[in-house]
Design an enzyme around this catalytic site. Structure first.
Site, mmCIF file in Angstrom:
data_model
loop_
_atom_site.group_PDB
_atom_site.id
_atom_site.type_symbol
_atom_site.label_atom_id
_atom_site.label_comp_id
_atom_site.label_asym_id
_atom_site.label_seq_id
_atom_site.Cartn_x
_atom_site.Cartn_y
_atom_site.Cartn_z
ATOM 1 N N ASN A 9 0.873 -1.175 0.000
ATOM 2 C CA ASN A 9 0.000 0.000 0.000
ATOM 3 C C ASN A 9 0.911 1.226 0.000
ATOM 4 O OD1 ASN A 9 -1.807 2.042 0.512
ATOM 5 N ND2 ASN A 9 -2.310 1.371 2.599
ATOM 6 N N LYS A 11 0.202 4.245 -0.287
ATOM 7 C CA LYS A 11 -0.426 5.450 0.284
ATOM 8 C C LYS A 11 -0.138 6.659 -0.620
ATOM 9 C CE LYS A 11 -0.198 3.250 4.748
ATOM 10 N NZ LYS A 11 -0.181 3.364 6.193
ATOM 11 N N HIS A 96 -9.525 1.378 4.558
ATOM 12 C CA HIS A 96 -8.274 1.564 5.312
ATOM 13 C C HIS A 96 -8.533 2.509 6.485
ATOM 14 C CE1 HIS A 96 -4.228 2.693 6.397
ATOM 15 N NE2 HIS A 96 -3.838 1.596 5.801
ATOM 16 N N GLU A 98 -6.947 4.888 7.630
ATOM 17 C CA GLU A 98 -6.709 6.317 7.345
ATOM 18 C C GLU A 98 -7.911 6.919 6.629
ATOM 19 O OE1 GLU A 98 -2.926 5.650 5.434
ATOM 20 O OE2 GLU A 98 -2.115 5.021 7.380
ATOM 21 N N GLU A 168 -5.718 -4.742 10.410
ATOM 22 C CA GLU A 168 -4.668 -3.758 10.670
ATOM 23 C C GLU A 168 -4.976 -3.033 11.972
ATOM 24 O OE1 GLU A 168 -2.585 -2.551 6.787
ATOM 25 O OE2 GLU A 168 -4.369 -1.320 6.948
ATOM 26 N N GLY A 174 2.350 2.227 10.799
ATOM 27 C CA GLY A 174 3.338 3.283 10.664
ATOM 28 C C GLY A 174 4.009 3.674 11.968
ATOM 29 N N SER A 214 3.173 -2.104 10.404
ATOM 30 C CA SER A 214 4.610 -2.223 10.661
ATOM 31 C C SER A 214 5.163 -3.617 10.364
ATOM 32 C CB SER A 214 4.947 -1.790 12.094
ATOM 33 O OG SER A 214 4.597 -0.436 12.297
HETATM 34 P P1 PGA Z 1 2.698 0.250 7.608
HETATM 35 O O1 PGA Z 1 1.249 0.477 6.956
HETATM 36 O O2 PGA Z 1 3.231 -1.047 7.066
HETATM 37 O O3 PGA Z 1 3.508 1.433 7.184
HETATM 38 O O4 PGA Z 1 2.493 0.192 9.100
HETATM 39 C C1 PGA Z 1 0.376 -0.593 6.716
HETATM 40 C C2 PGA Z 1 -0.927 -0.066 6.155
HETATM 41 O O5 PGA Z 1 -1.395 0.972 6.636
HETATM 42 O O6 PGA Z 1 -1.520 -0.658 5.226
#
Ligand code: PGA
Length: 251
Positions: A9, A11, A96, A98, A168, A174, A214
């Site tokens: 992803n 982003k 997601h 976010e 998630e 992140g 992460s």
């Molecule tokens: P990350 O993000 O691996 O940077 O923690 C995962 C995601 O939000 O899909």
């Protein structure tokens, strides 16, 4: 059908040129290699057409990170599921955390997006997960159950069978704070059991459930070795071939 999947992803990262370069590098790195998972890039919308051209004859698959909750019309700035599908993309991330947190996407809105994605032959990668306060209050199962049931449980068993789930935990995204392999397995087993409760054990056994938050080359093997963890949705570590490919190779 249940498959091992490692999906990047991106982003809101990479210009068109940078994204095209990364997709080419990934395709080259995978040429002649066999990995035991489907490798998917989920890029920003504007990259989709160019990346599709690059990866169409390779083992790299392509997805978007979102789609609109409306079919078409006067929705300035939105991109429909039909538009995503017309680029050649086969997947779309929906829900997601976010999008839920910053853009007010509710379970009801996400239900519409899933419907439209399926209507356009896209495979939704549907994200679920609790925030830190919810985990600290021991409410993670309740939260995840609500996210799944309110957005997905009106689907027929056949349509549900097309969906990929991604657990998630928001506190792990992140932050460098990965869920332990045991925490991931516990939740994934709960999710599978929730699906079984609605659609039966055969459908549940065929559902791919990815972990995200992460995940990286250092922890992927341990996470993926759990019986109910079928792969990962990878943010930060998907932005370079040298950090992404070893995750796919962890299977
Ligand atoms: P990350 O993000 O691996 O940077 O923690 C995962 C995601 O939000 O899909």
């Amino acid at each position: 059908m249940r498959r091992n999947i490692v999906a990047g992803n991106w982003k809101m990262n990479k210009t068109l040129q940078e994204g095209a370069t990364l997709a080419k590098e990934l395709k080259t790195a995978l040429t002649g290699k066999t990995v035991n998972c489907d490798v998917i890039i989920c890029s920003p919308f504007i990259h989709l057409t160019a990346i599709h051209e690059t990866v169409k004859d390779s083992q790299v698959k392509l997805g978007a990170q979102n789609c609109a909750d409306k079919v078409s019309g006067a929705y300035t700035g939105e991109v429909s599921a039909a538009m995503v599908a017309s680029t050649g993309a086969q997947y779309v991330i929906i829900g997601h955390s976010e999008r839920r947190a910053y853009y007010g996407e509710t379970n009801a809105i996400l239900k519409e997006k899933v419907r439209l994605a399926l209507d356009n032959q896209l495979i939704p990668i549907f994200c679920i997960g609790e925030v830190l306060e919810e985990r600290e209050a021991g409410k993670q199962n309740e939260v995840v159950n609500k996210q799944i049931s309110e957005s997905l449980f009106d689907l027929s068993a056949e349509d549900f069978g097309k969906i990929v789930l991604a657990y998630e935990p928001v506190w792990a995204i992140g932050t460098g704070k990965t869920a332990t392999a045991a925490q991931a397995q516990e939740m994934h087993a709960f999710i599978r059991q929730t699906v079984a409760g609605k659609y039966g054990t055969a459908v549940a056994a065929e559902t791919s459930i990815l972990y995200g938050g992460s995940a990286n080359a250092g922890n992927a093997k341990e996470l993926f070795s759990n019986p109910d963890v079928d792969g990962g949705l990878i943010g930060g570590a998907s932005l370079k071939v040298e950090t992404f490919l070893p995750i796919a190779e962890a299977f």
